[in-house]
Design a protein around this motif. Structure first.
Motif, PDB file in Angstrom:
ATOM      1  N   UNK A 167       0.826  -1.203   0.000  1.00  0.00           N
ATOM      2  CA  UNK A 167       0.000   0.000   0.000  1.00  0.00           C
ATOM      3  C   UNK A 167       0.864   1.259   0.000  1.00  0.00           C
ATOM      4  N   UNK A 179       3.627   1.847  -1.230  1.00  0.00           N
ATOM      5  CA  UNK A 179       4.378   2.133  -2.459  1.00  0.00           C
ATOM      6  C   UNK A 179       3.490   2.644  -3.584  1.00  0.00           C
ATOM      7  N   UNK A 180       2.176   2.631  -3.388  1.00  0.00           N
ATOM      8  CA  UNK A 180       1.288   3.046  -4.460  1.00  0.00           C
ATOM      9  C   UNK A 180       1.449   4.537  -4.745  1.00  0.00           C
ATOM     10  N   UNK A 181       1.332   4.893  -6.023  1.00  0.00           N
ATOM     11  CA  UNK A 181       1.571   6.300  -6.395  1.00  0.00           C
ATOM     12  C   UNK A 181       0.539   7.255  -5.821  1.00  0.00           C
ATOM     13  N   UNK A 182      -0.633   6.752  -5.475  1.00  0.00           N
ATOM     14  CA  UNK A 182      -1.660   7.627  -4.898  1.00  0.00           C
ATOM     15  C   UNK A 182      -1.413   7.895  -3.412  1.00  0.00           C
ATOM     16  N   UNK A 183      -0.582   7.062  -2.794  1.00  0.00           N
ATOM     17  CA  UNK A 183      -0.393   7.171  -1.349  1.00  0.00           C
ATOM     18  C   UNK A 183       0.829   8.022  -1.050  1.00  0.00           C
ATOM     19  N   UNK A 184       0.637   9.192  -0.395  1.00  0.00           N
ATOM     20  CA  UNK A 184       1.796  10.003  -0.023  1.00  0.00           C
ATOM     21  C   UNK A 184       2.518   9.371   1.168  1.00  0.00           C
ATOM     22  N   UNK A 240       2.591  15.475   1.618  1.00  0.00           N
ATOM     23  CA  UNK A 240       1.876  15.443   0.351  1.00  0.00           C
ATOM     24  C   UNK A 240       2.727  16.012  -0.752  1.00  0.00           C
TER      25      UNK A 240
END
Lengths: 89, 408
Positions: free
Chosen positions: A11, A13-18, A67
């Motif tokens: 989770x 590492x996902x690009x949406x997760x800051x 962010x």
């Protein structure tokens, strides 16, 4: 199909997760003092939020979120961990 | 005076700029200033002016940013089409765009009306179309129904014939072996024979199955409806794939890039992210609730911003991203997705009058009266209703007459 458990560290590492970081008590107090805010003034994050779970956060902790701002490089945001909420698994 | 601990005034100014300006503006500014060939003094003046302009452009304390955001999204929204469907270069899929999609996002609907999942692949699947297609086959939710041409039965006869379409079998990447295994697993009965043949001019495979007594008791052998229920059961047998993924297509990430991705109709992000072929860093869906559940509230905020901006951009509307960011922040404030509306943000306002002004006025007033709610006139809406200056902007400052000053 696979196990019922969450996706774990994937989770993060996902690009949406800051980037999330759990603050120590000293840091948390410092942040609140700097913002001149009480803990309940902060936006919230649920303990059962996937990221909060990976960090092992407990209700009352403060999570610092770095962010990638759309308008100005990086921005710091703070969320306070709150007890289980409906609608979040 | 010009040099203090080895720092030139220009460098000191640069440090000051780095503190005040956001990173990317600072970087832009410094890059351009350094490349400009201006004199030391000229550079200083440019940076000073940039800082001044930046501070001038900042939002003032007390500014009604929420109201401004609402107006800034609302007005262009009136120009959007009411048409639901729109093609976005994707031939096979309908994508809801325009006003219906915007409403859907802001209302935080549980399921989008056109659920989509954008699946990115890891190497080597990413650069090989055939391999990407294999992954697509693996993911697509396939039941027996998709490969069955017909089921033949005769009343009174326990043996039924399942007719499999050979072409579709190949298309879905299902082997006869898998079918037989699935039939056994679901305890349909004993497979008697497997034969190739032709049926209505198509190459097919006939599978004779003796249906078990449990499914088809002796006394119901002459009742058509019992055969019918067996047929239904066979058709629903799960063969492979991920639940919820109905259709899937392989396309290039960007035209001519030679890199392939999958576009799937349906949502099941959690299971898809588990697959080893899938790039779990980039794969996403258009279901905000699902993203909040699987990737967390901050990811949902980013997805909200992306989705809303995408809708506005697709409609050719130029709305500043800052307004959208406020909307996304408000919607994710509580740690869960809240809709902007009666059941969410507007309905949770502390002011009775503000809630009553939005929707279901009578109910709001009635309930507030029963519970003895207090109206404190702190928000914008209630102050406007009462004809008071709202506590924003210059209204945020309260002036009080003090003691008269002495000596005039």
């Amino acid at each position: 199909m696979a196990s019922k458990r969450g996706l774990g560290k994937k989770v993060l590492e996902h690009e949406l997760v800051p980037e999330h970081r759990l603050l120590t008590i000293e840091e948390a107090i410092d942040v609140l003092r700097r913002l001149g805010a009480q803990p309940w003034h902060l936006p919230r994050i649920s303990v059962n939020d996937p990221v909060a779970r990976v960090l092992g956060a407990k209700p009352g902790d403060i999570i610092e979120i770095k962010r990638r701002s759309h308008t100005g490089g990086e921005a710091l945001y703070y969320r306070i961990v709150v007890a289980y909420q409906k609608g979040v698994k | 005076m010009s040099k203090k601990n080895g720092e030139s005034p220009y460098e000191r100014l640069k440090r000051k700029a780095a503190e005040i300006l956001p990173q990317n503006i600072y970087q832009d500014l410094i890059d351009k200033v350094e490349a400009s060939g201006l004199s030391e003094e000229g550079k200083q003046r440019v940076i000073e002016e940039a800082i001044r302009q930046y501070l001038h452009a900042q939002v003032q304390p007390g500014e009604a940013v929420g109201t401004v955001a609402a107006q800034s999204i609302g007005e262009p929204g009136t120009q959007m089409t009411l048409r639901t469907f729109h093609f976005t270069g994707i031939v096979e899929f309908d994508v809801t765009l325009g006003l219906p999609r915007l409403i859907e996002i802001v209302d935080a609907k549980r399921e989008p009306s056109t659920p989509l999942t954008y699946i990115y692949l890891k190497e080597p699947w990413r650069s090989d179309e055939a391999k990407a297609r294999e992954v697509a086959r693996k993911i697509e939710y396939t039941t027996m129904e998709k490969i069955i041409e017909d089921i033949d039965y005769q009343l009174g006869d326990r043996v039924i014939t399942i007719v499999l379409d050979k072409e579709r079998l190949e298309d879905k990447g299902v082997t006869v072996d898998q079918v037989v295994k699935a039939l056994k697993k679901e305890k349909i009965g004993e497979v008697l024979s497997i034969e190739e043949g032709e049926y209505k001019g198509k190459p097919v495979i006939f599978i004779d199955v003796e249906v078990s007594e449990k499914l088809l008791p002796e006394e119901s052998l002459l009742m058509p409806q019992s055969f019918h229920s067996v047929n239904e059961k066979i058709k629903k047998i799960y063969l492979k794939g991920i639940k919820g993924i109905k259709r899937i297509s392989v396309r290039e990430e960007e035209e001519g890039s030679g890199k392939f991705m999958l576009l799937a109709e349906g949502n099941n992000l959690e299971e898809i992210l588990r697959l080893q072929e899938v790039d779990y860093r980039r794969t996403r869906s258009n279901n905000i609730h699902e993203i909040a559940r699987v990737l967390g509230i901050e990811a949902a905020r980013n997805a909200l911003i992306d989705e809303i901006m995408n809708v506005l951009k697709e409609a050719g509307l130029d709305v500043d991203i800052r307004h959208v960011m406020i909307v996304a922040d408000i919607m994710t404030w509580s740690g869960a997705i809240r809709q902007i509306g009666r059941l969410g943000v507007a309905g949770e306002k502390p002011s009775v009058l503000a809630r009553a002004a939005f929707e279901v006025t009578v109910k709001q007033l009635y309930e507030a009266a029963v519970t003895g709610e207090l109206e404190r006139f702190l928000g914008v809406t209630e102050n406007i209703i009462a004809g008071l200056p709202p506590r924003v902007g210059t209204g945020a400052v309260l002036l009080r007459m003090g003691k008269p000053a002495r000596n005039g």
